[in-house]
Write a protein that holds these residues in place. Sequence first.
Motif, PDB file in Angstrom:
ATOM      1  N   UNK A   6       0.924  -1.176  -0.030  1.00  0.00           N
ATOM      2  CA  UNK A   6      -0.100   0.005   0.043  1.00  0.00           C
ATOM      3  C   UNK A   6       0.942   1.291   0.023  1.00  0.00           C
ATOM      4  N   UNK A   7       0.316   2.349  -0.077  1.00  0.00           N
ATOM      5  CA  UNK A   7       1.115   3.645  -0.041  1.00  0.00           C
ATOM      6  C   UNK A   7       2.075   3.688   1.251  1.00  0.00           C
ATOM      7  N   UNK A   8       3.274   3.753   0.934  1.00  0.00           N
ATOM      8  CA  UNK A   8       4.366   3.505   1.978  1.00  0.00           C
ATOM      9  C   UNK A   8       4.400   2.281   2.925  1.00  0.00           C
ATOM     10  N   UNK A   9       3.851   1.419   2.271  1.00  0.00           N
ATOM     11  CA  UNK A   9       3.683  -0.151   3.245  1.00  0.00           C
ATOM     12  C   UNK A   9       4.166  -1.016   2.225  1.00  0.00           C
ATOM     13  N   UNK A  10       4.759  -2.054   3.137  1.00  0.00           N
ATOM     14  CA  UNK A  10       5.060  -3.441   2.262  1.00  0.00           C
ATOM     15  C   UNK A  10       5.306  -4.303   3.523  1.00  0.00           C
ATOM     16  N   UNK A  11       4.979  -5.616   3.365  1.00  0.00           N
ATOM     17  CA  UNK A  11       5.141  -6.540   4.314  1.00  0.00           C
ATOM     18  C   UNK A  11       5.334  -7.983   3.420  1.00  0.00           C
ATOM     19  N   UNK A  12       6.270  -8.820   3.745  1.00  0.00           N
ATOM     20  CA  UNK A  12       6.456 -10.086   3.206  1.00  0.00           C
ATOM     21  C   UNK A  12       6.895 -11.099   4.164  1.00  0.00           C
ATOM     22  N   UNK A  13       7.107 -12.376   3.473  1.00  0.00           N
ATOM     23  CA  UNK A  13       7.796 -13.566   4.111  1.00  0.00           C
ATOM     24  C   UNK A  13       8.398 -14.123   3.145  1.00  0.00           C
ATOM     25  N   UNK A  14       9.600 -14.649   3.839  1.00  0.00           N
ATOM     26  CA  UNK A  14      10.633 -15.219   2.930  1.00  0.00           C
ATOM     27  C   UNK A  14      10.617 -16.923   3.328  1.00  0.00           C
ATOM     28  N   UNK A  15      10.283 -17.907   2.619  1.00  0.00           N
ATOM     29  CA  UNK A  15      10.492 -19.221   2.979  1.00  0.00           C
ATOM     30  C   UNK A  15      11.536 -20.027   2.357  1.00  0.00           C
ATOM     31  N   UNK A  16      12.328 -20.777   2.965  1.00  0.00           N
ATOM     32  CA  UNK A  16      13.621 -21.466   2.315  1.00  0.00           C
ATOM     33  C   UNK A  16      13.482 -22.841   3.216  1.00  0.00           C
ATOM     34  N   UNK A  17      13.375 -23.896   2.761  1.00  0.00           N
ATOM     35  CA  UNK A  17      13.565 -25.049   3.505  1.00  0.00           C
ATOM     36  C   UNK A  17      12.512 -25.156   4.619  1.00  0.00           C
ATOM     37  N   UNK A  18      13.104 -25.243   5.912  1.00  0.00           N
ATOM     38  CA  UNK A  18      12.165 -25.259   7.047  1.00  0.00           C
ATOM     39  C   UNK A  18      12.213 -23.856   7.673  1.00  0.00           C
ATOM     40  N   UNK A  19      12.657 -22.895   7.062  1.00  0.00           N
ATOM     41  CA  UNK A  19      13.001 -21.597   7.798  1.00  0.00           C
ATOM     42  C   UNK A  19      12.193 -20.516   7.061  1.00  0.00           C
ATOM     43  N   UNK A  20      12.042 -19.475   7.903  1.00  0.00           N
ATOM     44  CA  UNK A  20      11.289 -18.373   7.173  1.00  0.00           C
ATOM     45  C   UNK A  20      11.692 -17.279   7.718  1.00  0.00           C
TER      46      UNK A  20
END
Length: 180
Positions: A106-120
């Motif tokens: 959104x305006x001036x907003x970002x959220x994310x998740x990175x997943x690799x193997x069993x970790x995040x």
Amino acid sequence: MAGTEARVLGRTGVVLAALIVLTAAAGCGSGSDEPAKASSAPGERPSKADPPRRPEPTPKPSVSVADGHDITACADGNCEIAVSEPVKIPFKGPRGPATLSVTEVGPNTVAYTVKSGNGQSKGSVSGPGQGCITVLRSNGSGNSCGGLGDAARPSPQPDAVVIQAAAGEDGTAVLQLVSD
């Protein structure tokens, strides 16, 4: 008295009828300040008085990015794209397949998740000039969120994928993935 009442009611009816005629002649009756718009039935041509209709422009990101909106460009762990809605981006991580899931934009907003193997790893920011950097390595990951300054392309690191997400004021986030 009955005759007087009949004359008053008769005059009132004439006045109301005159007002209705004047209102219709003036083109009033929509109840809004906007001019009345003629509508065309399907198959009819609009009149020459109707202005041509133009499609509304699509908002464009305030910055240009190397790979546009093409999430497939990130498959090798190297890309620069703009996103304006939640999206999942598969890419090659240090230990095999990984996924960057943008969960909010959104305006001036970002959220994310990175997943690799069993970790995040998760990152999120809100505010002008804000962003996050995640370094994904074969033995784990680390995040740093805050002001990004000029949001220059992150530097590659050995045996890692560096992910930078910069929030844009227009509701578009710029994502950069860099691997060595």
